[in-house]
Write a protein that holds these residues in place. Structure first.
Motif, mmCIF file in Angstrom:
data_model
loop_
_atom_site.group_PDB
_atom_site.id
_atom_site.type_symbol
_atom_site.label_atom_id
_atom_site.label_comp_id
_atom_site.label_asym_id
_atom_site.label_seq_id
_atom_site.Cartn_x
_atom_site.Cartn_y
_atom_site.Cartn_z
ATOM 1 N N UNK A 1 64.115 69.769 19.849
ATOM 2 C CA UNK A 1 64.781 69.577 21.143
ATOM 3 C C UNK A 1 63.905 68.824 22.133
ATOM 4 N N UNK A 2 62.923 68.080 21.636
ATOM 5 C CA UNK A 2 62.087 67.221 22.474
ATOM 6 C C UNK A 2 61.423 66.176 21.595
ATOM 7 N N UNK A 3 60.952 65.120 22.226
ATOM 8 C CA UNK A 3 60.230 64.078 21.502
ATOM 9 C C UNK A 3 59.423 63.278 22.503
ATOM 10 N N UNK A 4 58.491 62.459 22.018
ATOM 11 C CA UNK A 4 57.667 61.620 22.874
ATOM 12 C C UNK A 4 58.137 60.181 22.757
ATOM 13 N N UNK A 5 58.130 59.509 23.896
ATOM 14 C CA UNK A 5 58.522 58.098 23.913
ATOM 15 C C UNK A 5 57.275 57.237 24.054
ATOM 16 N N UNK A 6 57.458 55.973 23.839
ATOM 17 C CA UNK A 6 56.344 55.033 23.997
ATOM 18 C C UNK A 6 56.245 54.610 25.455
ATOM 19 N N UNK A 7 55.080 54.202 25.868
ATOM 20 C CA UNK A 7 54.879 53.748 27.242
ATOM 21 C C UNK A 7 55.672 52.469 27.475
ATOM 22 N N UNK A 8 56.307 52.373 28.613
ATOM 23 C CA UNK A 8 57.052 51.175 28.970
ATOM 24 C C UNK A 8 58.455 51.137 28.385
ATOM 25 N N UNK A 9 58.902 52.179 27.730
ATOM 26 C CA UNK A 9 60.252 52.190 27.148
ATOM 27 C C UNK A 9 61.278 52.359 28.260
#
Length: 110
Positions: free
Chosen positions: A79-87
């Protein structure tokens, strides 16, 4: 054919109804009601006293982020995840987290 029945005396007539259901248990005599002693309960510790709830509006965004299938699998499981910078994130809706009213309605209110 008739059957003769002897009349029962009033003392023995319905005495079997007055016998206790469980003769091995002693019957209790009725007692006068007991007055309850008033006891004062101690106050709860200061750490358990409810603090006033913050009722100010908190803005949140319902977002749509395009991810790879492996990230979608992780997000579904955790129920969560990490995104890339600048997305870039597309905002679908902006609303108050507490009252779920649209941000335009509650903007500037306490």
């Amino acid at each position: 054919m008739t059957t003769a029945t002897a009349p029962l005396s009033p003392a023995a007539g319905r005495a079997f109804w007055q016998e206790p259901l469980f003769p091995s248990r002693p019957t209790l005599a009725p007692q006068a009601p007991v007055a309850k002693a008033e006891t004062k309960t101690p106050a709860p510790p200061a750490e358990f006293i409810a603090q006033p709830q913050d009722l100010s509006h908190t803005g949140v965004v319902a977002a749509e982020i395009q991810v790879e299938p492996c990230v979608a699998n992780i997000a579904d499981f955790r129920s969560s995840f990490k995104t890339t910078a600048g997305q870039r994130v597309d905002a679908l809706e902006v609303y108050c987290k507490g009252c779920r009213r649209p941000y335009d309605e509650v903007k500037g209110e306490d």
